[in-house]
Each structure stands twice: as C-alpha cells, then as structure tokens.
Design a protein around this motif. Structure first.
Motif, PDB file in Angstrom:
ATOM      1  N   MET A 154      12.523   5.761  19.171  1.00 51.43           N
ATOM      2  CA  MET A 154      12.253   6.003  17.704  1.00 51.43           C
ATOM      3  C   MET A 154      10.847   6.361  17.894  1.00 51.43           C
ATOM      4  O   MET A 154       9.935   5.293  18.009  1.00 51.43           O
ATOM      5  CB  MET A 154      12.601   4.767  16.655  1.00 51.43           C
ATOM      6  N   SER A 155      10.223   7.209  17.248  1.00 50.61           N
ATOM      7  CA  SER A 155       8.667   7.691  17.178  1.00 50.61           C
ATOM      8  C   SER A 155       8.027   6.720  16.019  1.00 50.61           C
ATOM      9  O   SER A 155       8.711   6.445  15.117  1.00 50.61           O
ATOM     10  CB  SER A 155       8.503   9.158  16.948  1.00 50.61           C
ATOM     11  N   THR A 156       6.879   6.634  16.508  1.00 48.79           N
ATOM     12  CA  THR A 156       6.093   5.855  15.323  1.00 48.79           C
ATOM     13  C   THR A 156       5.860   6.596  14.182  1.00 48.79           C
ATOM     14  O   THR A 156       5.619   5.878  13.041  1.00 48.79           O
ATOM     15  CB  THR A 156       4.667   5.486  15.917  1.00 48.79           C
ATOM     16  N   GLN A 157       5.878   8.013  14.243  1.00 47.89           N
ATOM     17  CA  GLN A 157       5.476   8.558  13.005  1.00 47.89           C
ATOM     18  C   GLN A 157       6.593   8.568  12.116  1.00 47.89           C
ATOM     19  O   GLN A 157       6.144   8.803  10.925  1.00 47.89           O
ATOM     20  CB  GLN A 157       5.395  10.140  13.615  1.00 47.89           C
ATOM     21  N   SER A 158       7.752   8.245  12.208  1.00 51.22           N
ATOM     22  CA  SER A 158       8.968   8.025  11.504  1.00 51.22           C
ATOM     23  C   SER A 158       8.862   6.725  10.624  1.00 51.22           C
ATOM     24  O   SER A 158       9.748   6.701   9.561  1.00 51.22           O
ATOM     25  CB  SER A 158      10.186   8.249  12.063  1.00 51.22           C
ATOM     26  N   GLN A 159       7.996   5.902  11.046  1.00 54.12           N
ATOM     27  CA  GLN A 159       8.002   4.767  10.662  1.00 54.12           C
ATOM     28  C   GLN A 159       7.114   4.778   9.342  1.00 54.12           C
ATOM     29  O   GLN A 159       6.414   5.397   9.209  1.00 54.12           O
ATOM     30  CB  GLN A 159       7.279   3.682  11.441  1.00 54.12           C
ATOM     31  N   PRO A 160       7.608   3.804   8.273  1.00 57.43           N
ATOM     32  CA  PRO A 160       6.788   4.001   6.863  1.00 57.43           C
ATOM     33  C   PRO A 160       5.521   3.484   7.120  1.00 57.43           C
ATOM     34  O   PRO A 160       5.229   2.592   7.625  1.00 57.43           O
ATOM     35  CB  PRO A 160       7.795   3.125   5.852  1.00 57.43           C
ATOM     36  N   ALA A 161       4.711   4.096   6.327  1.00 55.03           N
ATOM     37  CA  ALA A 161       3.354   3.323   6.407  1.00 55.03           C
ATOM     38  C   ALA A 161       3.314   2.351   6.018  1.00 55.03           C
ATOM     39  O   ALA A 161       3.831   1.840   4.679  1.00 55.03           O
ATOM     40  CB  ALA A 161       2.451   4.568   5.627  1.00 55.03           C
ATOM     41  N   LYS A 162       2.386   1.309   6.338  1.00 54.40           N
ATOM     42  CA  LYS A 162       2.247  -0.152   5.827  1.00 54.40           C
ATOM     43  C   LYS A 162       1.346  -0.150   4.680  1.00 54.40           C
ATOM     44  O   LYS A 162       0.389   0.440   4.527  1.00 54.40           O
ATOM     45  CB  LYS A 162       1.509  -0.914   7.022  1.00 54.40           C
ATOM     46  N   GLN A 163       1.754  -0.524   3.636  1.00 59.52           N
ATOM     47  CA  GLN A 163       1.307  -0.651   2.379  1.00 59.52           C
ATOM     48  C   GLN A 163       0.194  -1.891   2.361  1.00 59.52           C
ATOM     49  O   GLN A 163       0.279  -2.806   2.837  1.00 59.52           O
ATOM     50  CB  GLN A 163       2.076  -1.089   1.251  1.00 59.52           C
ATOM     51  N   VAL A 164      -0.980  -1.408   1.694  1.00 56.28           N
ATOM     52  CA  VAL A 164      -1.999  -2.341   1.689  1.00 56.28           C
ATOM     53  C   VAL A 164      -1.825  -3.136   0.753  1.00 56.28           C
ATOM     54  O   VAL A 164      -1.330  -3.233  -0.471  1.00 56.28           O
ATOM     55  CB  VAL A 164      -3.170  -1.758   1.052  1.00 56.28           C
ATOM     56  N   GLN A 165      -1.839  -4.514   0.869  1.00 62.54           N
ATOM     57  CA  GLN A 165      -1.477  -5.932   0.320  1.00 62.54           C
ATOM     58  C   GLN A 165      -2.682  -5.955  -0.831  1.00 62.54           C
ATOM     59  O   GLN A 165      -3.718  -6.039  -0.542  1.00 62.54           O
ATOM     60  CB  GLN A 165      -1.240  -7.173   1.037  1.00 62.54           C
ATOM     61  N   GLN A 166      -1.983  -6.059  -2.081  1.00 64.70           N
ATOM     62  CA  GLN A 166      -2.932  -6.231  -3.161  1.00 64.70           C
ATOM     63  C   GLN A 166      -3.121  -7.755  -3.253  1.00 64.70           C
ATOM     64  O   GLN A 166      -2.376  -8.666  -3.382  1.00 64.70           O
ATOM     65  CB  GLN A 166      -2.365  -5.818  -4.710  1.00 64.70           C
ATOM     66  N   LEU A 167      -4.363  -8.090  -3.895  1.00 66.83           N
ATOM     67  CA  LEU A 167      -4.793  -9.172  -4.139  1.00 66.83           C
ATOM     68  C   LEU A 167      -4.254 -10.012  -5.541  1.00 66.83           C
ATOM     69  O   LEU A 167      -3.968  -9.046  -6.438  1.00 66.83           O
ATOM     70  CB  LEU A 167      -6.414  -9.462  -4.321  1.00 66.83           C
ATOM     71  N   THR A 168      -3.963 -10.743  -5.481  1.00 66.96           N
ATOM     72  CA  THR A 168      -3.474 -11.599  -6.666  1.00 66.96           C
ATOM     73  C   THR A 168      -4.426 -11.970  -7.679  1.00 66.96           C
ATOM     74  O   THR A 168      -5.642 -11.717  -7.670  1.00 66.96           O
ATOM     75  CB  THR A 168      -3.036 -13.056  -6.250  1.00 66.96           C
ATOM     76  N   PRO A 169      -3.872 -11.919  -8.999  1.00 64.63           N
ATOM     77  CA  PRO A 169      -5.184 -12.315 -10.108  1.00 64.63           C
ATOM     78  C   PRO A 169      -6.234 -13.434  -9.580  1.00 64.63           C
ATOM     79  O   PRO A 169      -7.224 -13.104  -9.811  1.00 64.63           O
ATOM     80  CB  PRO A 169      -4.228 -12.369 -11.377  1.00 64.63           C
ATOM     81  N   PHE A 170      -5.432 -14.410  -9.352  1.00 63.71           N
ATOM     82  CA  PHE A 170      -6.519 -15.600  -8.811  1.00 63.71           C
ATOM     83  C   PHE A 170      -7.218 -15.167  -7.625  1.00 63.71           C
ATOM     84  O   PHE A 170      -8.632 -15.453  -7.789  1.00 63.71           O
ATOM     85  CB  PHE A 170      -5.627 -16.598  -8.360  1.00 63.71           C
ATOM     86  N   ALA A 171      -6.859 -14.452  -6.380  1.00 63.83           N
ATOM     87  CA  ALA A 171      -7.915 -14.033  -5.732  1.00 63.83           C
ATOM     88  C   ALA A 171      -8.920 -13.102  -5.944  1.00 63.83           C
ATOM     89  O   ALA A 171      -9.865 -13.362  -5.558  1.00 63.83           O
ATOM     90  CB  ALA A 171      -6.951 -13.560  -4.476  1.00 63.83           C
ATOM     91  N   SER A 172      -8.376 -12.183  -6.840  1.00 61.24           N
ATOM     92  CA  SER A 172      -9.460 -11.223  -7.263  1.00 61.24           C
ATOM     93  C   SER A 172     -10.610 -11.683  -8.234  1.00 61.24           C
ATOM     94  O   SER A 172     -11.738 -11.395  -8.030  1.00 61.24           O
ATOM     95  CB  SER A 172      -8.648 -10.184  -8.300  1.00 61.24           C
ATOM     96  N   ALA A 173     -10.047 -12.851  -8.983  1.00 61.00           N
ATOM     97  CA  ALA A 173     -11.042 -13.456  -9.736  1.00 61.00           C
ATOM     98  C   ALA A 173     -12.106 -14.285  -8.918  1.00 61.00           C
ATOM     99  O   ALA A 173     -13.236 -14.268  -9.175  1.00 61.00           O
ATOM    100  CB  ALA A 173     -10.370 -14.527 -10.658  1.00 61.00           C
ATOM    101  N   LEU A 174     -11.632 -14.883  -7.901  1.00 58.76           N
ATOM    102  CA  LEU A 174     -12.451 -15.792  -6.913  1.00 58.76           C
ATOM    103  C   LEU A 174     -13.447 -15.112  -6.197  1.00 58.76           C
ATOM    104  O   LEU A 174     -14.551 -15.271  -6.135  1.00 58.76           O
ATOM    105  CB  LEU A 174     -11.382 -16.790  -6.110  1.00 58.76           C
ATOM    106  N   ALA A 175     -12.885 -13.856  -5.694  1.00 57.95           N
ATOM    107  CA  ALA A 175     -13.576 -12.906  -4.945  1.00 57.95           C
ATOM    108  C   ALA A 175     -14.913 -12.526  -6.164  1.00 57.95           C
ATOM    109  O   ALA A 175     -15.986 -12.242  -5.314  1.00 57.95           O
ATOM    110  CB  ALA A 175     -12.914 -11.744  -4.394  1.00 57.95           C
ATOM    111  N   GLY A 176     -14.328 -11.894  -7.095  1.00 57.61           N
ATOM    112  CA  GLY A 176     -15.543 -11.522  -7.972  1.00 57.61           C
ATOM    113  C   GLY A 176     -16.423 -12.504  -8.457  1.00 57.61           C
ATOM    114  O   GLY A 176     -17.834 -12.079  -8.519  1.00 57.61           O
ATOM    115  N   ALA A 177     -15.986 -13.682  -8.596  1.00 52.15           N
ATOM    116  CA  ALA A 177     -16.930 -14.752  -9.029  1.00 52.15           C
ATOM    117  C   ALA A 177     -17.818 -15.261  -8.108  1.00 52.15           C
ATOM    118  O   ALA A 177     -18.868 -15.383  -8.420  1.00 52.15           O
ATOM    119  CB  ALA A 177     -16.057 -15.932  -9.603  1.00 52.15           C
TER     120      ALA A 177
END
Length: 317
Positions: free
Chosen positions: A1-24
């Motif tokens: 099975m070719s790698t092109q047929s595999q679905p693209a890996k989705q970028v994991q979104q940060l949780t509200p807590f993680a986004s808040a911590l990074a911004g702070a």
C-alpha cells in the motif's frame, strides 16, 4: 500500500489549559525583559501636572530611569516585580483560557449543525473579535485585583503621598499582602477593583490589533505577485505596527486606568476643590474617586491633548 493513500496526519490542537499556559509564560518573559521601562512608564503616568511643573528636567523615560536608580538603586527598577509577574501570568492565562474555551465551544456548536464529517467552518473576523473582547472582559474581572496591587507597588507609597502632608520617615511594609490590606482598609473590598471600567473599555485593544493586522495582511497578499504566506519578518512588522496603532488609540484610557488604580487622582481632586486634607490641611485626605472620563477631561483642560500621551517613548509596548 503506497504512502500516498494514507490519510494526512492531523495537527494536534492544544487544549485550552495548554494554550493558556503557553500564552501566559510568553507574556511573562516579554514583560520581564522590559520591566524597568514598565516601572518608569507607570511613574510618569501617575505624575500630576503640578509635580511635573516643579521638575527642572524633562519628564522622559531616560530621566525617570536615572531618577529611580539614584533614589532607590537597581531594586527600584524592579519594584513590584513579583506582583506584576503574577498579574501578567494570571491575566494572560485567564484570557487565553477563556478565549480558547469559548472559541472551541463555538466551533463545536457550529459543527453540530453541519452534515457528519464536514470540515469545521472558519470563523469570521467579527466572531473572532467578539470572542476576544468577551475573553478580555472576563479576564479583567477575575485578575484586576492583582493589577491594582502591582500598580501600587510600582508607584510606591512615598511617591503617592509626596504631594500630601509630610510623613514620618519610617520603613513601611509594601509587600503584596500589606498593600492589599491597605487598599481594603482605605476603600473596602471594592477598592481591589479600581479601574475596572476603563479596563473593560481596553478590551477593544486586541480587537483593533487583530483587525488592523488582518486588513494589512490581506492588502499585502493581494499586492504580492506570489500569493503565498507572509514571511516571519513581515508578520512581525505587521504585528508590531498593529499593536502600536491600537495602543495609540487606547492610550488615554491606559493612562486613566493606571492613575485610578494608583489613587494619584484623589489628591489632585481634594486640592482643586478645597476639601480637608489638601496640601495645607491637617486632617487625613478624603478619598475622592474620579472616573476615567472625568480624569481625561481634567487632563485635557490642564495639559491639553498632549497630556493624554505623556509616555510617547513606550507606545510600542
């Protein structure tokens, strides 16, 4: 099975807590780098026109930094540092948390109305600005007590009382808890929320920044021959310009908020109205809380339009 047929890996979104911590944490780091400028800016903002008229030199950023250094040493540049870092962390954490939480909840509600498997819709500019303003208002309500204490510590009790009757030369406790007790003793618990009204008005600052940035970004992309993403350098310059413009528009309210929180306007009001506790009085000054609009009108009458922009050197902050 070719790698092109595999679905693209989705970028994991940060949780509200993680986004808040990074911004702070990012906000704390940037604020710590320029903290001496922040202290000098606050001192200039709370200096009345009467006090500025008695100075022999120009009340600029450099002269204020040198004055603080001569009177208090290096530690004067970092007065109230812990409280300000706590204020920055709590305010930015609350803002990013509320914004991420409300944004994700809003997108989920919109997705439920779409057919299963549909891609989440992109939010409009109006929706983004509304969510940002709501997050800013909520963060102000929960974190402004720390902001009031940090402002009082930056200014210092001796600076705030310099225009009143002479005080005994004794060491005063200006720790976080001591300043909080002093505020509650003078104004009650509600004194911890001084400046909440101009603080609510200032929630439009991120909205102006975002709106200007997106407008300039679209114009640059349209003018560009290669319709692609902006370079990091261009994005940085656009962000800096957008923030500067937003600060220029809202700066009078920033100055009013700092003066209200530092209570530097109360003494001016008692003196101008001839109330007990003025410069020639013998009794304790009576607290007269001036609103933001009243303060701005008084500054306009005494100093003109230029009085609203006393700290021109740090408008980019």
């Amino acid at each position: 099975m070719s790698t092109q047929s595999q679905p693209a890996k989705q970028v994991q979104q940060l949780t509200p807590f993680a986004s808040a911590l990074a911004g702070a944490l990012g906000a704390c780091f940037s604020n710590a780098v320029v903290y001496p400028l922040d202290v000098a800016k606050t001192r200039i903002q709370v200096t009345s026109s009467t006090a500025r008229g008695k100075r022999k030199d120009d009340l600029g950023m450099l002269s204020m930094l040198l004055e603080i250094f001569k009177q208090e040493g290096i530690k004067g540049w970092y007065r109230g540092f812990a409280a300000t870092m706590l204020n920055t962390f709590s305010m930015q954490y609350a803002y990013f948390f509320f914004y991420s939480f409300m944004r994700s909840s809003y997108i989920k509600r919109m997705t439920l109305k779409l057919p299963p498997g549909s891609k989440p819709p992109a939010l409009s500019t109006a929706a983004e600005l509304s969510l940002g303003a709501a997050a800013g208002a909520l963060s102000q309500i929960f974190t402004i007590p720390v902001s009031v204490i940090a402002t009082r510590q930056q200014v210092g009790r001796s600076i705030r009382e310099s225009s009143q009757s002479s005080q005994d030369e004794e060491q005063v406790d200006e720790s976080f808890v001591a300043v909080a007790r002093e505020i509650i003793r003078e104004d009650g618990v509600t004194g911890l929320w001084l400046g909440i009204k101009p603080g609510m008005v200032l929630t439009v600052n991120p909205a102006i920044t975002y709106g200007v940035y997106e407008r300039l970004k679209s114009l640059l992309l349209l003018a560009s021959s290669a319709n692609s993403k902006l370079t990091p350098g261009t994005s940085f310059l656009l962000g800096a310009f957008s923030k500067t413009l937003a600060t220029i528009v809202t700066y009078p309210y920033i100055m009013a908020k700092v003066r209200i929180q530092a209570r530097s306007t109360d003494t001016d009001a008692s003196e101008s109205q001839g109330l007990p506790g003025g410069r020639d009085g013998n009794t304790k000054p009576k607290a007269i809380h001036v609103g933001a609009l009243g303060l701005l009108l008084r500054v306009l009458r005494k100093e003109g339009f230029v009085g609203w922009y006393q700290v021109r050197d740090v408008l980019r902050r």
